[in-house]
Design an enzyme around this catalytic site. Structure first.
Site, PDB file in Angstrom:
ATOM      1  N   THR A  96       0.782  -1.163   0.025  1.00  0.00           N
ATOM      2  CA  THR A  96       0.225  -0.063  -0.004  1.00  0.00           C
ATOM      3  C   THR A  96       0.959   1.075  -0.011  1.00  0.00           C
ATOM      4  OG1 THR A  96      -1.770  -1.106   1.126  1.00  0.00           O
ATOM      5  CG2 THR A  96      -1.918   1.086   1.403  1.00  0.00           C
ATOM      6  N   ALA A 129     -12.762  12.869   8.540  1.00  0.00           N
ATOM      7  CA  ALA A 129     -11.895  13.857   8.549  1.00  0.00           C
ATOM      8  C   ALA A 129     -10.688  13.044   9.105  1.00  0.00           C
ATOM      9  CB  ALA A 129     -12.587  15.053   9.264  1.00  0.00           C
ATOM     10  N   ALA A 161     -13.357   7.851   3.112  1.00  0.00           N
ATOM     11  CA  ALA A 161     -12.037   7.889   3.799  1.00  0.00           C
ATOM     12  C   ALA A 161     -12.379   7.684   5.500  1.00  0.00           C
ATOM     13  CB  ALA A 161     -11.164   9.100   3.639  1.00  0.00           C
ATOM     14  N   THR A 162     -13.006   6.378   5.648  1.00  0.00           N
ATOM     15  CA  THR A 162     -13.397   6.353   7.030  1.00  0.00           C
ATOM     16  C   THR A 162     -12.565   5.007   7.423  1.00  0.00           C
ATOM     17  OG1 THR A 162     -14.936   4.548   5.799  1.00  0.00           O
ATOM     18  CG2 THR A 162     -15.971   6.838   6.514  1.00  0.00           C
ATOM     19  N   ARG A 212      -9.310   2.092   7.630  1.00  0.00           N
ATOM     20  CA  ARG A 212      -8.708   0.714   6.729  1.00  0.00           C
ATOM     21  C   ARG A 212      -8.999  -0.397   7.710  1.00  0.00           C
ATOM     22  NH1 ARG A 212      -6.152   1.766   2.357  1.00  0.00           N
ATOM     23  NH2 ARG A 212      -4.803  -0.125   2.405  1.00  0.00           N
ATOM     24  N   HIS A 220      20.368  28.759  14.778  1.00  0.00           N
ATOM     25  CA  HIS A 220      19.571  29.822  14.198  1.00  0.00           C
ATOM     26  C   HIS A 220      19.768  30.306  12.769  1.00  0.00           C
ATOM     27  CE1 HIS A 220      17.066  33.327  14.786  1.00  0.00           C
ATOM     28  NE2 HIS A 220      18.040  34.126  14.157  1.00  0.00           N
TER      29      HIS A 220
HETATM   30  C1  LIG Z   1      -3.560   7.055   0.921  1.00  0.00           C
HETATM   31  C2  LIG Z   1      -2.585   6.633   2.163  1.00  0.00           C
HETATM   32  C3  LIG Z   1      -1.625   7.362   2.529  1.00  0.00           C
HETATM   33  C4  LIG Z   1      -0.975   6.800   3.628  1.00  0.00           C
HETATM   34  N1  LIG Z   1       0.040   7.515   3.962  1.00  0.00           N
HETATM   35  C5  LIG Z   1       0.833   7.141   5.175  1.00  0.00           C
HETATM   36  C6  LIG Z   1       1.890   7.803   5.687  1.00  0.00           C
HETATM   37  O1  LIG Z   1       2.197   9.172   5.201  1.00  0.00           O
HETATM   38  N2  LIG Z   1       2.373   7.480   6.441  1.00  0.00           N
HETATM   39  C7  LIG Z   1       2.365   6.432   7.163  1.00  0.00           C
HETATM   40  O2  LIG Z   1       3.168   5.914   8.017  1.00  0.00           O
HETATM   41  N3  LIG Z   1       1.435   5.553   6.519  1.00  0.00           N
HETATM   42  C8  LIG Z   1       0.636   6.012   5.632  1.00  0.00           C
HETATM   43  N4  LIG Z   1      -0.570   4.961   5.131  1.00  0.00           N
HETATM   44  C9  LIG Z   1      -0.746   3.655   5.882  1.00  0.00           C
HETATM   45  C10 LIG Z   1       0.619   2.852   5.359  1.00  0.00           C
HETATM   46  O3  LIG Z   1       0.456   2.744   3.830  1.00  0.00           O
HETATM   47  C11 LIG Z   1       0.318   1.521   5.971  1.00  0.00           C
HETATM   48  O4  LIG Z   1       0.392   1.563   7.220  1.00  0.00           O
HETATM   49  C12 LIG Z   1       1.325   0.463   5.435  1.00  0.00           C
HETATM   50  O5  LIG Z   1       1.676   0.211   4.147  1.00  0.00           O
HETATM   51  C13 LIG Z   1       1.121  -0.940   6.259  1.00  0.00           C
HETATM   52  O6  LIG Z   1       2.221  -1.832   5.701  1.00  0.00           O
HETATM   53  P1  LIG Z   1       1.982  -3.242   5.820  1.00  0.00           P
HETATM   54  O7  LIG Z   1       3.321  -3.769   5.498  1.00  0.00           O
HETATM   55  O8  LIG Z   1       1.400  -3.622   7.019  1.00  0.00           O
HETATM   56  O9  LIG Z   1       1.095  -3.598   4.723  1.00  0.00           O
HETATM   57  P2  LIG Z   1       0.752  -2.952   3.154  1.00  0.00           P
HETATM   58  O10 LIG Z   1       1.766  -1.777   2.697  1.00  0.00           O
HETATM   59  O11 LIG Z   1      -0.799  -2.816   3.114  1.00  0.00           O
HETATM   60  O12 LIG Z   1       1.128  -4.049   2.185  1.00  0.00           O
HETATM   61  C14 LIG Z   1       0.652  -5.231   2.241  1.00  0.00           C
HETATM   62  C15 LIG Z   1       0.895  -6.201   0.969  1.00  0.00           C
HETATM   63  O13 LIG Z   1       0.714  -7.673   0.992  1.00  0.00           O
HETATM   64  C16 LIG Z   1       0.086  -8.104  -0.203  1.00  0.00           C
HETATM   65  N5  LIG Z   1      -0.567  -9.070   0.074  1.00  0.00           N
HETATM   66  C17 LIG Z   1      -1.883  -9.316   0.782  1.00  0.00           C
HETATM   67  N6  LIG Z   1      -2.310 -10.533   0.840  1.00  0.00           N
HETATM   68  C18 LIG Z   1      -1.559 -11.218   0.225  1.00  0.00           C
HETATM   69  C19 LIG Z   1      -1.142 -12.466  -0.122  1.00  0.00           C
HETATM   70  N7  LIG Z   1      -2.370 -13.441   0.330  1.00  0.00           N
HETATM   71  N8  LIG Z   1      -0.385 -12.993  -0.738  1.00  0.00           N
HETATM   72  C20 LIG Z   1       0.589 -12.399  -1.342  1.00  0.00           C
HETATM   73  N9  LIG Z   1       0.573 -10.764  -0.932  1.00  0.00           N
HETATM   74  C21 LIG Z   1      -0.487 -10.324  -0.398  1.00  0.00           C
HETATM   75  C22 LIG Z   1      -0.654  -6.824  -0.765  1.00  0.00           C
HETATM   76  O14 LIG Z   1      -0.629  -7.002  -2.420  1.00  0.00           O
HETATM   77  C23 LIG Z   1       0.364  -5.613  -0.374  1.00  0.00           C
HETATM   78  O15 LIG Z   1       1.400  -5.541  -1.358  1.00  0.00           O
HETATM   79  C24 LIG Z   1      -1.271   5.479   4.220  1.00  0.00           C
HETATM   80  C25 LIG Z   1      -2.075   4.676   3.687  1.00  0.00           C
HETATM   81  C26 LIG Z   1      -2.917   5.072   2.536  1.00  0.00           C
HETATM   82  C27 LIG Z   1      -4.000   4.179   2.184  1.00  0.00           C
END
Ligand SMILES: Cc1cc2nc3c(=O)[nH]c(=O)nc-3n(C[C@H](O)[C@H](O)[C@H](O)COP(=O)(O)OP(=O)(O)OC[C@H]3O[C@@H](n4cnc5c(N)ncnc54)[C@H](O)[C@@H]3O)c2cc1C
Length: 462
Positions: free
Chosen positions: A41, A177, A266-267, A269, A441
């Site tokens: 993500t 929000a 945007a409620t 995740r 500064h």
């Molecule tokens: C618009 C947006 C903006 C954001 N901005 C920020 C920010 O500025 N700072 C911040 O800290 N966080 C931000 N986040 C949150 C952040 O993206 C997530 O907290 C973070 O990506 C979580 O990491 P993760 O490794 O747990 O999972 P993810 O990044 O969700 O990755 C999970 C991966 O697992 C893969 N997957 C799932 N199931 C399977 C399966 N069965 N087999 C193989 N692959 C699989 C998916 O395809 C995905 O690639 C944002 C999120 C969004 C949506």
């Protein structure tokens, strides 16, 4: 089939960082990823693309609002939306390719496809079953749904659709929000979209310090965002080009409807755990859909771990990364550690908001004796020079020991400044320790020092 010491399912910041650390510590490592690119993500549809659009639109704002003031005259830039999206895609590609490079460098196998766990010690990808000593679930999260709202990612979109709209809408209704709603709402407001945010609660950014909530909402209002607070969305109807959002106000139960071009849902995740076979294995899942883990990120099934958005705790990339490193260290026979009390949270609006540790309302409720040191950016020379003097730094410290308990910043580069306080908190520093540290500064960081001074005998420039 090769067998592994560890197979990680998911290549987001939790999964890929865990994999790199596992490989660095000598473990034979593979990552299963079903998407076409690595990075999850965060790199593909989250942190990185949203920050690219926030940067581009912030530059637009600077050019149209502040350049002339500084004697930079000339035609203001116009927006080529396709080119802006192409820039954002280029940033995504650079980052996802970077992870591919790191996988090759560290000899990590990418198993392409969607993975499941037929039994402890096995991961299935397509028709292939791989043996492994350990499995780390890092499958992340997806946008939550809302009753009465059907997402088509064209007119009614989540953040994923909002990053690829075919054109800049005239009107957008953002439901929620929270951080994502306000960041994406800011992007479109800067592009000229009339943005209305509908929020169920009476305050924006739930969980943030009240002072910050109020100040941020006031500043965003000045930037053109409209807020309808205390409103429960009843439903959304849409055609191929328009949508209607119906909401009910808590205060008098009255209903109203908003006409719009785009609705951004945007409620929040929800964790992704379906399709992994966890129920058949007996892996415990919480009522919120998170994989339940112990203090070592182990599930109730031996050899299966979980990290990141798929588990409890804040849904943040750096929290996922830290858990990934900690699990890797544990698997290599070391001690993994994450201090959940010092995980910063940042909102990349303009000004930025950053927060770590305790919030004032919680200290009050707990009856804890504390001091507040607050310093306005109006007293910071650098901030005034760059038209960013709105906002403040607020530090909360224990009344008796002066130990820093939390910090909340709304202002320029808040997302960078917060780490000074994080490091101080990790070392158990007092506000006075920060105040007596010489700060260059003119820097924005001086505002942090001044807030620390304000916890004691007073800020200098207040
Ligand atoms: C618009 C947006 C903006 C954001 N901005 C920020 C920010 O500025 N700072 C911040 O800290 N966080 C931000 N986040 C949150 C952040 O993206 C997530 O907290 C973070 O990506 C979580 O990491 P993760 O490794 O747990 O999972 P993810 O990044 O969700 O990755 C999970 C991966 O697992 C893969 N997957 C799932 N199931 C399977 C399966 N069965 N087999 C193989 N692959 C699989 C998916 O395809 C995905 O690639 C944002 C999120 C969004 C949506």
């Amino acid at each position: 089939m090769p067998s592994y010491d560890v197979i990680i399912i998911g290549s987001g910041p939790g999964g890929y960082v865990c994999a790199i650390r596992c490989a660095q510590l000598g473990l034979k490592t593979a990552v299963v990823e079903g998407s076409a690119t690595l990075g999850g993500t965060c790199l593909n549809v989250g942190c990185i693309p949203s920050k690219a659009l926030l940067h581009a639109t912030h530059m637009l704002h600077e050019a149209t609002h502040n350049f002339a003031h500084m004697g930079l005259k000339g035609k203001s830039p116009s927006v080529d939306w396709k080119a802006m999206l192409a820039y954002k895609d280029e940033v995504i590609a650079q980052n996802t390719k970077g992870i591919e490079f790191l996988f090759k460098k560290n000899k990590i196998d990418w198993l392409h496809g969607w993975g499941s766990i037929p039994a402890a010690g096995q991961v299935k990808v397509g028709d292939d079953v791989f043996e492994t000593k350990n499995i780390v679930i890092a499958t992340g999260s997806d946008a939550s749904s809302l009753p009465g709202v059907t997402v088509d990612e064209k007119i009614v979109v989540t953040s994923t659709g909002a990053l690829v709209l075919s054109k800049i809408p005239k009107k957008m209704v953002v439901i929620g929000a929270g951080v994502i709603g306000l960041e994406m709402g800011s992007v479109y407001a800067r592009l000229g979209t009339q943005v209305t945010v509908v929020e169920y609660l009476d305050a924006i950014t739930p969980g943030m310090d009240k002072d910050v909530q109020k100040t941020l909402q006031r500043i965003l209002k000045k930037q053109g965002l409209k807020f309808i607070m205390g409103a429960a969305v009843q439903g959304v109807t849409s055609t191929k080009t328009k949508a209607k959002v119906t909401y009910k106000l808590h205060k008098d139960d009255s209903e109203a409807t908003l006409d719009t071009d785009i609705v951004l849902l945007a409620t929040g995740r929800k964790p992704v755990t379906e399709g992994l076979g966890l129920a058949a294995l007996g892996v415990e899942i919480s009522q919120h859909g998170q994989v339940v883990t112990n203090a070592n990120w182990a599930t109730n099934i031996a050899g299966i771990f979980a990290i990141g958005d798929a588990t409890r705790g804040p849904m943040l990339a750096h929290k996922a990364e830290d858990e990934g490193i900690a699990v890797a260290e544990g698997l290599a026979g070391k001690k993994g550690h994450v201090n959940y009390g010092v995980i910063p949270g940042v909102i990349y609006t303009s000004p930025e908001v950053a927060s770590v540790g305790a919030i004032e309302q919680d200290l009050k409720e707990a009856g804890r004796a504390y001091t507040v040191g607050k310093f306005s950016y109006m007293g910071n020379g650098r901030a005034k020079a760059v038209f960013q003097a709105e906002g403040f730094v607020k530090i909360l410290a224990d009344k008796d020991s002066d130990r820093i308990l939390g910090a909340h910043i709304i202002g320029p580069y808040a997302g960078e400044l917060i780490h000074e306080v994080c490091v101080a908190m990790e070392f158990g520093a007092s506000a006075q320790d920060l105040a007596l540290t010489c700060h260059a500064h003119p820097t924005f960081s001086e505002a942090v020092r001044e807030a620390a001074f304000a916890c004691g005998s007073g800020a200098i420039h207040a």
